[in-house]
Scaffold this motif. Sequence first.
Motif, PDB file in Angstrom:
ATOM      1  N   ALA A  98       0.828  -1.213   0.000  1.00 21.33           N
ATOM      2  CA  ALA A  98       0.000   0.000   0.000  1.00 21.33           C
ATOM      3  C   ALA A  98       0.864   1.265   0.000  1.00 21.33           C
ATOM      4  CB  ALA A  98      -0.923   0.002   1.210  1.00 21.33           C
ATOM      5  N   GLU A  99       2.176   1.103   0.272  1.00 23.12           N
ATOM      6  CA  GLU A  99       3.077   2.254   0.216  1.00 23.12           C
ATOM      7  C   GLU A  99       3.548   2.527  -1.213  1.00 23.12           C
ATOM      8  OE1 GLU A  99       5.903   2.289   3.952  1.00 23.12           O
ATOM      9  OE2 GLU A  99       5.617   0.219   3.315  1.00 23.12           O
ATOM     10  N   GLY A 100       3.089   1.699  -2.138  1.00 21.87           N
ATOM     11  CA  GLY A 100       3.488   1.864  -3.537  1.00 21.87           C
ATOM     12  C   GLY A 100       2.811   3.058  -4.177  1.00 21.87           C
ATOM     13  N   TRP A 101       3.181   3.335  -5.408  1.00 25.21           N
ATOM     14  CA  TRP A 101       2.656   4.485  -6.153  1.00 25.21           C
ATOM     15  C   TRP A 101       1.152   4.336  -6.339  1.00 25.21           C
ATOM     16  CZ3 TRP A 101       6.887   7.370  -8.490  1.00 25.21           C
ATOM     17  CH2 TRP A 101       6.475   8.545  -9.106  1.00 25.21           C
ATOM     18  N   ASN A 102       0.753   3.139  -6.776  1.00 26.59           N
ATOM     19  CA  ASN A 102      -0.670   2.860  -6.991  1.00 26.59           C
ATOM     20  C   ASN A 102      -1.203   2.158  -5.734  1.00 26.59           C
ATOM     21  OD1 ASN A 102      -3.143   1.856  -7.651  1.00 26.59           O
ATOM     22  ND2 ASN A 102      -2.498   0.954  -9.617  1.00 26.59           N
ATOM     23  N   LYS A 103      -1.890   2.947  -4.901  1.00 25.75           N
ATOM     24  CA  LYS A 103      -2.288   2.426  -3.578  1.00 25.75           C
ATOM     25  C   LYS A 103      -3.299   1.280  -3.688  1.00 25.75           C
ATOM     26  CE  LYS A 103      -0.001   5.913  -1.859  1.00 25.75           C
ATOM     27  NZ  LYS A 103       1.406   5.779  -2.109  1.00 25.75           N
ATOM     28  N   LYS A 387      10.809   5.080  -2.945  1.00 23.14           N
ATOM     29  CA  LYS A 387      10.222   3.956  -2.206  1.00 23.14           C
ATOM     30  C   LYS A 387       8.879   3.565  -2.822  1.00 23.14           C
ATOM     31  CE  LYS A 387       8.831   2.591   2.440  1.00 23.14           C
ATOM     32  NZ  LYS A 387       8.576   3.092   3.783  1.00 23.14           N
ATOM     33  N   GLU A 388       8.095   4.572  -3.170  1.00 25.48           N
ATOM     34  CA  GLU A 388       6.805   4.259  -3.807  1.00 25.48           C
ATOM     35  C   GLU A 388       7.016   3.485  -5.119  1.00 25.48           C
ATOM     36  OE1 GLU A 388       3.746   7.719  -3.734  1.00 25.48           O
ATOM     37  OE2 GLU A 388       5.684   8.513  -3.088  1.00 25.48           O
ATOM     38  N   ALA A 389       8.020   3.935  -5.884  1.00 29.56           N
ATOM     39  CA  ALA A 389       8.285   3.270  -7.168  1.00 29.56           C
ATOM     40  C   ALA A 389       8.758   1.831  -6.936  1.00 29.56           C
ATOM     41  CB  ALA A 389       9.334   4.051  -7.952  1.00 29.56           C
ATOM     42  N   LEU A 390       9.636   1.681  -5.933  1.00 28.29           N
ATOM     43  CA  LEU A 390      10.164   0.348  -5.636  1.00 28.29           C
ATOM     44  C   LEU A 390       9.030  -0.589  -5.214  1.00 28.29           C
ATOM     45  CD1 LEU A 390      12.908  -1.163  -5.323  1.00 28.29           C
ATOM     46  CD2 LEU A 390      12.726  -0.676  -2.895  1.00 28.29           C
ATOM     47  N   ASP A 397       3.654  -3.974 -10.647  1.00 29.38           N
ATOM     48  CA  ASP A 397       3.006  -2.928 -11.442  1.00 29.38           C
ATOM     49  C   ASP A 397       3.973  -2.347 -12.471  1.00 29.38           C
ATOM     50  OD1 ASP A 397       1.177  -1.106 -12.284  1.00 29.38           O
ATOM     51  OD2 ASP A 397       1.312   0.193 -10.532  1.00 29.38           O
ATOM     52  N   ILE A 398       4.399  -3.153 -13.415  1.00 30.44           N
ATOM     53  CA  ILE A 398       5.440  -2.693 -14.346  1.00 30.44           C
ATOM     54  C   ILE A 398       4.967  -2.648 -15.795  1.00 30.44           C
ATOM     55  CG2 ILE A 398       7.346  -3.517 -12.893  1.00 30.44           C
ATOM     56  CD1 ILE A 398       7.564  -5.884 -14.944  1.00 30.44           C
ATOM     57  N   PHE A 399       3.747  -3.136 -16.059  1.00 34.07           N
ATOM     58  CA  PHE A 399       3.312  -3.165 -17.457  1.00 34.07           C
ATOM     59  C   PHE A 399       2.245  -2.107 -17.764  1.00 34.07           C
ATOM     60  CE2 PHE A 399       4.722  -7.647 -16.808  1.00 34.07           C
ATOM     61  CZ  PHE A 399       5.725  -7.667 -17.757  1.00 34.07           C
ATOM     62  N   GLY A 400       1.759  -1.431 -16.699  1.00 33.37           N
ATOM     63  CA  GLY A 400       0.668  -0.476 -16.911  1.00 33.37           C
ATOM     64  C   GLY A 400       1.182   0.943 -17.062  1.00 33.37           C
ATOM     65  N   LYS A 401       0.324   1.861 -16.652  1.00 36.56           N
ATOM     66  CA  LYS A 401       0.650   3.280 -16.881  1.00 36.56           C
ATOM     67  C   LYS A 401       1.220   3.969 -15.643  1.00 36.56           C
ATOM     68  CE  LYS A 401      -2.432   4.347 -20.699  1.00 36.56           C
ATOM     69  NZ  LYS A 401      -3.369   3.271 -20.900  1.00 36.56           N
ATOM     70  N   THR A 402       1.397   3.251 -14.533  1.00 34.35           N
ATOM     71  CA  THR A 402       1.919   3.893 -13.317  1.00 34.35           C
ATOM     72  C   THR A 402       3.314   4.462 -13.619  1.00 34.35           C
ATOM     73  OG1 THR A 402       0.767   2.153 -12.130  1.00 34.35           O
ATOM     74  CG2 THR A 402       2.217   3.548 -10.832  1.00 34.35           C
ATOM     75  N   PRO A 403       3.489   5.767 -13.392  1.00 28.96           N
ATOM     76  CA  PRO A 403       4.733   6.421 -13.862  1.00 28.96           C
ATOM     77  C   PRO A 403       5.913   6.250 -12.904  1.00 28.96           C
ATOM     78  CG  PRO A 403       3.249   8.049 -12.936  1.00 28.96           C
ATOM     79  CD  PRO A 403       2.555   6.730 -12.788  1.00 28.96           C
ATOM     80  N   ILE A 404       6.382   5.027 -12.761  1.00 27.58           N
ATOM     81  CA  ILE A 404       7.434   4.751 -11.758  1.00 27.58           C
ATOM     82  C   ILE A 404       8.846   4.883 -12.338  1.00 27.58           C
ATOM     83  CG2 ILE A 404       6.018   3.209 -10.366  1.00 27.58           C
ATOM     84  CD1 ILE A 404       7.325   0.837 -11.794  1.00 27.58           C
ATOM     85  N   TRP A 405       8.942   5.033 -13.648  1.00 28.74           N
ATOM     86  CA  TRP A 405      10.257   4.803 -14.265  1.00 28.74           C
ATOM     87  C   TRP A 405      11.294   5.867 -13.917  1.00 28.74           C
ATOM     88  CZ3 TRP A 405      10.286   0.003 -14.974  1.00 28.74           C
ATOM     89  CH2 TRP A 405       9.079  -0.639 -15.267  1.00 28.74           C
ATOM     90  N   GLY A 406      10.865   7.139 -13.830  1.00 24.66           N
ATOM     91  CA  GLY A 406      11.795   8.213 -13.447  1.00 24.66           C
ATOM     92  C   GLY A 406      12.334   7.959 -12.043  1.00 24.66           C
ATOM     93  N   ALA A 407      11.435   7.598 -11.127  1.00 23.22           N
ATOM     94  CA  ALA A 407      11.861   7.367  -9.740  1.00 23.22           C
ATOM     95  C   ALA A 407      12.746   6.122  -9.652  1.00 23.22           C
ATOM     96  CB  ALA A 407      10.632   7.223  -8.849  1.00 23.22           C
ATOM     97  N   LEU A 408      12.478   5.119 -10.484  1.00 25.55           N
ATOM     98  CA  LEU A 408      13.353   3.925 -10.451  1.00 25.55           C
ATOM     99  C   LEU A 408      14.747   4.263 -10.981  1.00 25.55           C
ATOM    100  CD1 LEU A 408      11.184   0.825 -11.457  1.00 25.55           C
ATOM    101  CD2 LEU A 408      12.060   1.446  -9.209  1.00 25.55           C
ATOM    102  N   ARG A 409      14.788   5.157 -12.002  1.00 21.85           N
ATOM    103  CA  ARG A 409      16.113   5.593 -12.472  1.00 21.85           C
ATOM    104  C   ARG A 409      16.839   6.333 -11.346  1.00 21.85           C
ATOM    105  NH1 ARG A 409      13.573   6.026 -17.473  1.00 21.85           N
ATOM    106  NH2 ARG A 409      12.865   8.155 -17.112  1.00 21.85           N
TER     107      ARG A 409
END
Length: 452
Positions: A98-103, A387-390, A397-409
């Motif tokens: 639940a601490e992820g980007w997409n709650k 942390k949210e991205a991780l 949640d890696i195939f949808g539209k959640t914009p985690i990629w900048g934070a993962l970089r």
Amino acid sequence: MQQASTPSQPESCDVLVIGGGPAGSTVAALLATQGRRVVLLEKAQHPRFHIGESLLPANVELFDRLGVREQVERIGMPKFGIEFISPDHDHQTYLEFAEGWNKSLSYAWQVRRSELDELLFRHAAARGASTLENCRVRDVGFDADGATVQAELAGADGSKTARQWRARFVIDASGRDTLLANKLRIKDKNPNHNSSALFGHFRNAQRLEGKKEGNISISWFEHGWFWFIPLADGTTSIGAVCWPYYLKSRDKPLREFFFDTIALCPGLAARLKEATLVDDAVHATGNYSYIARHCSGERYLMLGDAYTFIDPMFSTGVYLAMHSAFKGAEVVAACLDQPAAAAAQARAQFERTMRKGPSVYSWIIFRVTNPTIRDMFMHPKNVFRVKEALMSMLAGDIFGKTPIWGALRMFKAIYYMVSLGHLRRSFAGWQRHRVNIRDVGPLRGETITEQK
Ligand SMILES: Cc1cc2nc3c(=O)[nH]c(=O)nc-3n(C[C@H](O)[C@H](O)[C@H](O)COP(=O)(O)OP(=O)(O)OC[C@H]3O[C@@H](n4cnc5c(N)ncnc54)[C@H](O)[C@@H]3O)c2cc1C
């Protein structure tokens, strides 16, 4: 052993699926729902044992779309997060999905695979696939019009009957048997990773309390890491994923070796102090990471483990297998119904999607022995939303539209900066990784079970 009888006239179908695990049963159900004539062949008889019991939140949506979410919920132990335990730190870390980007991706389940896989297999039959157990595919031959599949059906009396199908399309979902990749000689061992596993089930393990009870716990130790997966029936799955040199050093029965290995991880040993091994059974499996050079041809696809296998640290296997089945069902439709150019485009896209999951997770998996990554897991901070991205990544949640990629970089950039700041420690971690993954040749007792 009796000889198989001579095959009768081939039966025909649109799609023949090899293997009734999560990937095969899912794709068979989806294609049967499209109205296609699907045959699903499984070499074992469900329910059968399989390892891989921890699921990801992103899997929940796939169960929903497949129409089995409630059934899975009934057999599952709710899992809201992950506990990390490191020998170099004096505290545990609890990370919640639940601490992820997409709650909304806040939980998953731990399941007994014999139950999950049977449920999915029966669901494929209910959706109209023709399913056959105890039927091992022996060979597949391709020609311009389709494929001929040779199989052997085992009878309860030990008899073997040869069976043959003509299929317009073949899907290899044979798991780590990698039937097509072996036949086509396109399977490559991953040079950057190499591990093996020992595991068993325990009664009376000391679990976390309250909402955390169903969490998976990951404990690092000298020769790899342990999983601790609480199941709904009160038993707990315990496994050690170790470097092959360690398994190779075994000079005693598997059970004894397993208990000695647990003793190397005092925190885990304490949680198992009152526990007993179920059926006295310990399993060992060679667990080499591999990938096939491609996963599609004009008349075939490879799904799930039949295409690639990565270290199970982040419990990604079942999710990636089922995700590949959803994508694969779309590709089969394009290959059977659309002009060649559209089919080729669908396959090219499929190849890219299939490579994405393993590459996203492998970056961290290859670095887990590195003290910097461990520090980042043990002291997670949400600077730049890393942390949210991780957590979103760990939820699948890696195939949808959640914009985690900048934070993962940014997560990777922080890793490289911290590593540079501790050059000596980083170099030692890198050196240890090279030593850990060294090839030690075939393991004695690959995929074995020892029971008293
Ligand atoms: C030690 C270990 C721990 C793991 N832990 C986890 C975890 O916690 N969470 C997770 O998600 N994943 C985990 N995995 C990975 C997970 O088990 C797999 O990724 C997942 O099962 C892949 O599904 P699949 O359908 O591709 O293959 P499988 O589940 O292996 O299914 C393949 C099926 O094909 C059948 N088959 C094989 N050959 C033939 C043939 N010739 N003819 C007919 N049938 C055939 C097999 O009997 C089997 O039923 C783990 C793996 C290992 C090794």
